[in-house]
Design a protein around this motif. Sequence first.
Motif, PDB file in Angstrom:
ATOM      1  N   ALA A   1      13.491  -1.658  77.159  1.00 29.12           N
ATOM      2  CA  ALA A   1      13.869  -1.750  75.746  1.00 29.12           C
ATOM      3  C   ALA A   1      14.680  -0.962  75.336  1.00 29.12           C
ATOM      4  N   VAL A   2      15.200  -2.109  74.599  1.00 31.73           N
ATOM      5  CA  VAL A   2      16.652  -1.159  74.279  1.00 31.73           C
ATOM      6  C   VAL A   2      16.153  -0.892  72.180  1.00 31.73           C
ATOM      7  N   ALA A   3      16.862   0.063  72.017  1.00 31.71           N
ATOM      8  CA  ALA A   3      15.875   0.518  70.620  1.00 31.71           C
ATOM      9  C   ALA A   3      16.995   2.284  70.295  1.00 31.71           C
TER      10      ALA A   3
ATOM     11  N   ALA B   1      16.522   2.269  77.293  1.00 33.33           N
ATOM     12  CA  ALA B   1      17.545   2.317  76.683  1.00 33.33           C
ATOM     13  C   ALA B   1      17.697   2.090  75.677  1.00 33.33           C
ATOM     14  N   GLY B   2      17.308   4.317  75.441  1.00 32.37           N
ATOM     15  CA  GLY B   2      17.893   4.263  73.554  1.00 32.37           C
ATOM     16  C   GLY B   2      18.790   4.503  73.090  1.00 32.37           C
ATOM     17  N   VAL B   3      19.004   3.791  72.294  1.00 29.06           N
ATOM     18  CA  VAL B   3      21.015   4.400  71.505  1.00 29.06           C
ATOM     19  C   VAL B   3      20.713   5.412  70.743  1.00 29.06           C
TER      20      VAL B   3
ATOM     21  N   ILE C   1      21.716   1.980  60.069  1.00 25.08           N
ATOM     22  CA  ILE C   1      22.519   2.423  61.263  1.00 25.08           C
ATOM     23  C   ILE C   1      24.046   2.266  60.945  1.00 25.08           C
ATOM     24  N   THR C   2      25.048   3.288  61.338  1.00 26.43           N
ATOM     25  CA  THR C   2      25.924   2.819  61.425  1.00 26.43           C
ATOM     26  C   THR C   2      27.003   1.830  62.397  1.00 26.43           C
TER      27      THR C   2
ATOM     28  N   GLU D   1      27.753  -1.282  67.197  1.00 25.53           N
ATOM     29  CA  GLU D   1      28.459  -1.608  67.679  1.00 25.53           C
ATOM     30  C   GLU D   1      28.084  -1.184  69.800  1.00 25.53           C
ATOM     31  N   THR D   2      27.331  -0.350  69.139  1.00 20.27           N
ATOM     32  CA  THR D   2      26.868   0.783  70.522  1.00 20.27           C
ATOM     33  C   THR D   2      25.096  -0.506  71.107  1.00 20.27           C
ATOM     34  N   LEU D   3      24.606  -0.654  70.070  1.00 19.49           N
ATOM     35  CA  LEU D   3      23.232  -0.841  70.152  1.00 19.49           C
ATOM     36  C   LEU D   3      24.190  -2.540  71.309  1.00 19.49           C
ATOM     37  N   LEU D   4      25.220  -3.094  70.912  1.00 19.44           N
ATOM     38  CA  LEU D   4      25.410  -4.381  71.379  1.00 19.44           C
ATOM     39  C   LEU D   4      25.560  -4.146  72.716  1.00 19.44           C
ATOM     40  N   GLU D   5      26.324  -3.093  72.799  1.00 17.08           N
ATOM     41  CA  GLU D   5      27.021  -2.918  73.593  1.00 17.08           C
ATOM     42  C   GLU D   5      26.702  -2.707  75.055  1.00 17.08           C
TER      43      GLU D   5
END
Length: 315
Positions: A55-57, A79-81, A110-111, A116-120
């Motif tokens: 899970a990316v969040a 996979a936390g940001v 969200i800044t 961008e970090t989420l996308l990466e």
Amino acid sequence: MILTVTPNPSLDRTYELRDLTRGAVLRATADRVDPGGKGINVSRAVAAAGHRTVAVAPLGGPEGALLARLLGEHGIEAAGVRITGSTRVNITLVEADGTLTKVNATGPEITESEAETLLETVRTWSSDADWIACCGSLPRGLPPEWYAELVARSHGAGARIALDSSGAALIAALRERPDVIKPNVEELSEAVGRPLATVGDAVKAAEVLRGRGAQAVLASLGADGQLLVDGSGTFFGSARVETVRSNVGAGDASLAGFLAAGGAGRPALAAAVAHGAAAVQLPGSVMPTPADIDLSSVVTTTDIPLDRVLTEPAP
């Protein structure tokens, strides 16, 4: 492995009450806290079925830390940001007769760098994923085109994308040809700009969205069943449900079942219907396990009941 992306996750607190009285001090008969957000619900259902999921969040504050811990307890790799804001907390009040009252918080902003970090982060994990499920509303700070950018980058990495969103974010993403989209009746109606009164209306709306770019449409019709419209044809699925306890997360469970079963064709539709039917018979946002799934109760057909009036038509 199924990778999920939840741009606006939550902690979901559910309180069960005998009845809801405005202005009164109420005592809950039971309560629970679950990791929430549509993509995270998909991960929960995938994990409950015994499959690997990541899970990316965006996670922020003590609420984000608790959410990460709960994901681990559910067998989900987080996979936390890290973000500067705090993860939101949503409240669900469940009365004894099954009536639900939900209070959803807005969530953090969200800044640009966090976006961008989420996308990466998604790109980093995409090579291991059989499917990427991008789910839910976009938080403040993310433009409607953010999902379109995510779909484009993920397709560039060779990944298959399932998108469960609505409004401007869904419309913008269609141009990047997501592999499957999963609207409910209301979202389907909003996307085509007209009311849907029958199953046939829903089929025509799904065909419109395929014409705009969606490669397949898995449409939830609530108590009436589900539609799958793709390049091979149109399929309709339904199942018997004895008692509805909660419909929270049922659509997410359906998408999990669909993707875990391959994400294409009648077998995947049958799995989606079975998972959704099982979820509505469980309390709160509890996700079904294999023991809850009853594929024998599911009927799929190409003989679409076009004239059937929808139980909950979309105005």
